[in-house]
Every structure is written in C-alpha cells, then in structure tokens.
Design an enzyme around this catalytic site. Structure first.
Site, PDB file in Angstrom:
ATOM      1  CG  ASP A 290      -2.105   0.916   1.077  1.00 60.15           C
ATOM      2  OD1 ASP A 290      -2.318   1.446  -0.028  1.00 60.15           O
ATOM      3  OD2 ASP A 290      -2.815   1.123   2.070  1.00 60.15           O
ATOM      4  N   GLY A 291       0.365   2.303  -0.631  1.00 62.44           N
ATOM      5  CA  GLY A 291       1.034   3.610  -0.551  1.00 62.44           C
ATOM      6  C   GLY A 291       1.608   4.115  -1.862  1.00 62.44           C
TER       7      GLY A 291
ATOM      8  N   GLY B 104       0.014   5.442  -4.368  1.00 59.59           N
ATOM      9  CA  GLY B 104      -0.639   6.705  -4.721  1.00 59.59           C
ATOM     10  C   GLY B 104      -0.054   7.865  -3.920  1.00 59.59           C
TER      11      GLY B 104
ATOM     12  CD1 TRP C 241       7.362   6.624  -2.774  1.00 56.89           C
ATOM     13  CD2 TRP C 241       6.847   7.003  -4.925  1.00 56.89           C
ATOM     14  NE1 TRP C 241       8.532   6.698  -3.480  1.00 56.89           N
ATOM     15  CE2 TRP C 241       8.250   6.925  -4.803  1.00 56.89           C
ATOM     16  CE3 TRP C 241       6.303   7.222  -6.193  1.00 56.89           C
ATOM     17  CZ2 TRP C 241       9.114   7.058  -5.895  1.00 56.89           C
ATOM     18  CZ3 TRP C 241       7.152   7.367  -7.272  1.00 56.89           C
ATOM     19  CH2 TRP C 241       8.540   7.283  -7.121  1.00 56.89           C
TER      20      TRP C 241
ATOM     21  NE  ARG D  73      -4.341   6.613  -7.520  1.00 54.45           N
ATOM     22  CZ  ARG D  73      -4.194   6.353  -6.233  1.00 54.45           C
ATOM     23  NH1 ARG D  73      -3.974   7.323  -5.377  1.00 54.45           N
ATOM     24  NH2 ARG D  73      -4.282   5.119  -5.783  1.00 54.45           N
TER      25      ARG D  73
ATOM     26  CG  HIS E  94      -0.023   1.965  -9.392  1.00 55.95           C
ATOM     27  ND1 HIS E  94      -0.208   1.619  -8.071  1.00 55.95           N
ATOM     28  CD2 HIS E  94      -1.164   2.596  -9.776  1.00 55.95           C
ATOM     29  CE1 HIS E  94      -1.411   2.022  -7.677  1.00 55.95           C
ATOM     30  NE2 HIS E  94      -2.007   2.627  -8.685  1.00 55.95           N
TER      31      HIS E  94
ATOM     32  CB  SER F   4      -8.287  -5.910  -3.886  1.00 59.21           C
ATOM     33  OG  SER F   4      -8.969  -4.706  -4.168  1.00 59.21           O
TER      34      SER F   4
ATOM     35  CG  ASN G 277      -7.460  -2.569  -6.148  1.00 56.83           C
ATOM     36  OD1 ASN G 277      -6.517  -3.309  -5.910  1.00 56.83           O
ATOM     37  ND2 ASN G 277      -7.839  -1.617  -5.300  1.00 56.83           N
TER      38      ASN G 277
ATOM     39  NE  ARG H  45      -8.659  -0.343   5.484  1.00 59.40           N
ATOM     40  CZ  ARG H  45      -8.381   0.941   5.558  1.00 59.40           C
ATOM     41  NH1 ARG H  45      -8.718   1.642   6.609  1.00 59.40           N
ATOM     42  NH2 ARG H  45      -7.752   1.539   4.576  1.00 59.40           N
TER      43      ARG H  45
ATOM     44  CB  SER I  50      -7.589  -4.525   2.763  1.00 56.30           C
ATOM     45  OG  SER I  50      -7.449  -3.307   3.434  1.00 56.30           O
TER      46      SER I  50
HETATM   47  C1  FPP Z   1      -2.294   0.156  -3.227  1.00 55.26           C
HETATM   48  O1  FPP Z   1      -1.730   1.447  -3.120  1.00 55.26           O
HETATM   49  C2  FPP Z   1      -1.633  -0.523  -4.322  1.00 55.26           C
HETATM   50  C3  FPP Z   1      -2.254  -1.059  -5.391  1.00 55.26           C
HETATM   51  C4  FPP Z   1      -3.717  -1.042  -5.580  1.00 55.26           C
HETATM   52  C5  FPP Z   1      -1.474  -1.669  -6.499  1.00 55.26           C
HETATM   53  C6  FPP Z   1      -0.289  -2.493  -6.069  1.00 55.26           C
HETATM   54  C7  FPP Z   1       0.491  -2.799  -7.264  1.00 55.26           C
HETATM   55  C8  FPP Z   1       1.834  -2.740  -7.331  1.00 55.26           C
HETATM   56  C9  FPP Z   1       2.728  -2.472  -6.180  1.00 55.26           C
HETATM   57  C10 FPP Z   1       2.485  -3.047  -8.635  1.00 55.26           C
HETATM   58  C11 FPP Z   1       2.794  -4.518  -8.634  1.00 55.26           C
HETATM   59  C12 FPP Z   1       3.405  -4.881  -9.888  1.00 55.26           C
HETATM   60  C13 FPP Z   1       3.588  -6.130 -10.285  1.00 55.26           C
HETATM   61  C14 FPP Z   1       4.317  -6.353 -11.541  1.00 55.26           C
HETATM   62  C15 FPP Z   1       3.094  -7.301  -9.547  1.00 55.26           C
HETATM   63  P1  FPP Z   1      -2.609   2.726  -3.424  1.00 55.26           P
HETATM   64  O2  FPP Z   1      -2.450   3.076  -4.857  1.00 55.26           O
HETATM   65  O3  FPP Z   1      -3.998   2.495  -2.960  1.00 55.26           O
HETATM   66  O4  FPP Z   1      -1.868   3.783  -2.549  1.00 55.26           O
HETATM   67  P2  FPP Z   1      -2.518   4.982  -1.739  1.00 55.26           P
HETATM   68  O5  FPP Z   1      -3.266   4.355  -0.582  1.00 55.26           O
HETATM   69  O6  FPP Z   1      -1.304   5.738  -1.284  1.00 55.26           O
HETATM   70  O7  FPP Z   1      -3.384   5.744  -2.689  1.00 55.26           O
END
Ligand code: FPP
Length: 228
Positions: free
Chosen positions: A14-15, A17, A19, A27, A31, A59, A62, A182, A184
């Site tokens: 998580d994180g 977005g 970042w 965003r 990723h 998820s 998502n 969480r 989740s």
């Molecule tokens: C949640 O952070 C992250 C995701 C929904 C996507 C996770 C995917 C990756 C780390 C890429 C994986 C890549 C491969 C090739 C497997 P968020 O976007 O909800 O962050 P935020 O809470 O800061 O908005």
C-alpha cells in the site's frame, strides 16, 4: 540462508498513490515505482531463503478505480509476466496467480497460464501474485469446488487444501506498508495465526532493510497458536 525463520511472508503493497502525490506525479508512476519495489523485495525474500511470498497486487475492489489506473496496473502485470525470467534473475521461482480469472481478457488469461506452466518445476520459492484477489472470494471458490465434487461435511482441512495458496503453509507474517491497520480482504482464511507487521513506509520506498526490520520484530514475538 537455510535457517530463514519465515516459510511464507505476505505483503499488502500500500502507498503507491501517496508516494506519487508527494512527488506531484500521476498515480500510475507510483504504481511503476511499486512494481520496482515488488521485484526488489521478492528477490530479497528469495535470497534470504523464504519459501513462499504472496503479494496483493489488485483486489476484487480495485476495479472501482479509474480505467486509466486499472489499465496501467494491468500493463505492469503484463510486462512482468513477459519478462519474468530476466526479472527474477535466474532464481528458481514458481509463479502462481491467485484470484478470480473470469473477468480477464482471453490474452491475459493465456499469458498467466503460460507463465505458470513455464515455472511449474521451479522449486526454491513460490510467488503467489494476487490479481483480482479477494479473501472471501478465495473461501467461496474453495467451498464451491468441494461442493461440485459432491463433498459434504466440509472440514477446515478441506478448505485449507483448496484455497489458492494451498501449496504452501499459511503465512507466518503479513506485512502492510502505508500505515493502515486493516487486512482489507487479503488472505482472511490463511491469516488466522499470522503475525501482522505494519509500517508507515510507503510501498515504493520499501527496501531490503525494511524486510530485515519486519523479520526482527517477528522473531521477538512469541507465537502460541492459542496455547499457553
Ligand atoms: C495500493 O496502493 C496498491 C495497489 C492497488 C497496487 C499495487 C500494485 C503494485 C505495487 C504493482 C505490482 C506490480 C507487479 C508487476 C506485480 P494505493 O495506490 O492504494 O496507494 P494509496 O493508498 O497511497 O493511494
């Protein structure tokens, strides 16, 4: 490292977005940085001898994100699949996708099947990649497949043998980045006795030393599995 204390570790990544937001980037670039962190952390887990790693990449919820973001994520998954050999740097990793594949395009489904077939004899580590994964869906899927076989009186063992991660023991440790407390809908069956480690570090910033910290914390905890 033959005496690695973890047989199975799982990550809620998580994180991404936040970042990106901190850097005033879209965003999608968060990723992309998250995908780089994913490779770094999976490779490190392999190098220290972890037997299985599960990550929550997408998820069942998502899909509600903007199409542009969903498309960017699937591009990253596709690129990972297509280059997995070079990306895993000759490590013997078996890749298994967990989650409901029904909504995927035919070509994405074929890609998954191919990479799973290609890696099925790799025996040092299993990497479970959660895409369209939901913990409740995992349990329903397991139960429905048992019912379809005419099974009645379904036991815990039956379900454990049928969930998506059934080739591995339940995770010893679940790490969540991004500071949220969480689960989740991640591995809800498998996490019954897992230790949880939550860090404020945003996933794209996750480094090898952060995994070391999580393991040190894990080793300090006394695991009683309901006993005394
Ligand atoms: C949640 O952070 C992250 C995701 C929904 C996507 C996770 C995917 C990756 C780390 C890429 C994986 C890549 C491969 C090739 C497997 P968020 O976007 O909800 O962050 P935020 O809470 O800061 O908005």
């Amino acid at each position: 490292m033959p005496d690695c204390p973890l047989k199975h570790v799982a990550f809620i990544m998580d994180g991404n977005g936040r970042w990106a937001k901190k850097r005033r980037l879209p965003r999608e670039l968060g990723h992309k940085a998250g995908a780089d962190a994913f490779e770094r952390i999976v490779n490190y887990c392999y190098d220290i001898g972890v037997g299985a790693v599960t990550v929550y990449a997408f998820s069942t919820e998502n899909w509600k994100r903007p199409k542009r973001e969903v498309d960017a994520l699937f591009m990253l998954f596709t690129e990972f699949i297509d280059h997995y050999v070079e990306k895993l740097k000759h490590r013997s990793v078996r890749l298994i996708f967990i989650g409901d594949r029904e909504p995927f395009s035919e070509s994405f489904r074929k890609r998954i099947e191919n990479v799973e077939k290609k890696t099925e004899n790799n025996d040092k580590m299993i990497l479970y990649l959660g895409v369209n994964y939901g913990g409740r869906d995992d349990i329903c899927h397991a139960v429905n497949s048992l019912i379809a076989e005419g099974k009645t009186n379904i036991t815990e063992e039956d379900i454990s043998n049928r969930i998506y991660t059934s080739l591995s023991p339940d995770p010893d440790l679940i790490v969540r980045t991004g500071g949220e407390y969480r689960i989740s809908n991640f591995l809800i069956w498998q996490s019954a006795y897992s230790e949880l480690y939550i860090t404020d570090t945003l996933w794209p910033d996750m480094k090898e030393s952060d995994v070391d910290l999580a393991i040190q914390e894990f080793m300090k905890r006394e695991r009683r599995f309901g006993g005394l």
